[in-house]
Design a protein around this motif. Structure first.
Motif, short mmCIF file in Angstrom:
data_model
loop_
_atom_site.label_atom_id
_atom_site.label_comp_id
_atom_site.label_asym_id
_atom_site.label_seq_id
_atom_site.Cartn_x
_atom_site.Cartn_y
_atom_site.Cartn_z
N ALA A 14 1.59 9.84 1.08
CA ALA A 14 1.63 10.15 2.58
C ALA A 14 2.47 11.20 3.01
O ALA A 14 2.29 11.96 4.03
CB ALA A 14 2.04 9.07 3.39
N ALA A 15 3.36 11.68 2.29
CA ALA A 15 4.36 12.96 2.48
C ALA A 15 3.63 13.97 1.82
O ALA A 15 4.39 15.19 1.92
CB ALA A 15 5.38 12.41 1.87
N ALA A 51 3.59 0.92 -3.73
CA ALA A 51 4.48 1.44 -2.65
C ALA A 51 4.75 2.75 -2.60
O ALA A 51 4.65 3.47 -1.58
CB ALA A 51 5.21 0.14 -2.13
N ASP A 52 5.58 2.95 -3.62
CA ASP A 52 6.23 4.36 -3.70
C ASP A 52 5.20 5.43 -3.97
O ASP A 52 5.43 6.26 -3.26
CB ASP A 52 7.21 4.38 -5.07
CG ASP A 52 8.58 3.45 -4.87
OD1 ASP A 52 8.91 2.95 -3.58
OD2 ASP A 52 9.06 3.27 -5.97
N CYS A 53 4.18 5.25 -4.42
CA CYS A 53 3.01 6.13 -4.70
C CYS A 53 2.41 6.39 -3.38
O CYS A 53 2.23 7.69 -2.93
CB CYS A 53 2.13 5.63 -5.67
SG CYS A 53 2.66 5.82 -7.23
N GLU A 54 2.26 5.49 -2.48
CA GLU A 54 1.64 5.70 -1.24
C GLU A 54 2.49 6.22 -0.38
O GLU A 54 2.04 7.03 0.38
CB GLU A 54 1.18 4.00 -0.69
CG GLU A 54 0.38 3.26 -1.40
CD GLU A 54 -1.16 4.22 -1.19
OE1 GLU A 54 -1.59 4.82 -0.17
OE2 GLU A 54 -1.81 4.26 -2.64
N ARG A 55 3.98 6.12 -0.35
CA ARG A 55 4.93 6.75 0.23
C ARG A 55 4.81 8.27 0.06
O ARG A 55 4.95 9.14 0.74
CB ARG A 55 6.15 6.40 0.38
CG ARG A 55 6.29 5.00 1.22
CD ARG A 55 7.85 4.62 1.10
NE ARG A 55 8.32 4.18 0.14
CZ ARG A 55 8.42 2.75 -0.09
NH1 ARG A 55 7.59 1.81 0.57
NH2 ARG A 55 8.97 2.58 -1.45
N LEU A 56 4.70 8.71 -1.35
CA LEU A 56 4.89 9.89 -1.70
C LEU A 56 3.52 10.66 -1.07
O LEU A 56 3.56 11.68 -0.91
CB LEU A 56 5.05 9.96 -3.42
CG LEU A 56 6.31 9.53 -3.74
CD1 LEU A 56 6.39 9.27 -5.23
CD2 LEU A 56 7.22 10.82 -3.44
#
Length: 54
Positions: A16-17, A9-14
């Motif tokens: 996306a940013a 999940a953290d990788c997906e957020r990063l």
């Protein structure tokens, strides 16, 4: 190294940013991903498996 409860999940957020993330990949002790900060420092995100350890 930064330990997280959900590296995926953290990788997906990063991503996306706009952050370039390498991974995550499954390893015997958990999941790990790498990235580089704006100053060129390598950083790792790690989620330890329930049975693994660093």
């Amino acid at each position: 190294m930064f330990v997280t409860t959900d590296v995926d999940a953290d990788c997906e957020r990063l991503k996306a940013a706009g952050v370039e993330v390498d991974g995550p990949e499954q390893l015997p002790w958990g999941r790990m991903a790498g990235l580089t900060d704006p100053d060129g420092n390598g950083l790792m995100l790690i989620t330890e498996s329930e049975t693994g350890s660093f």
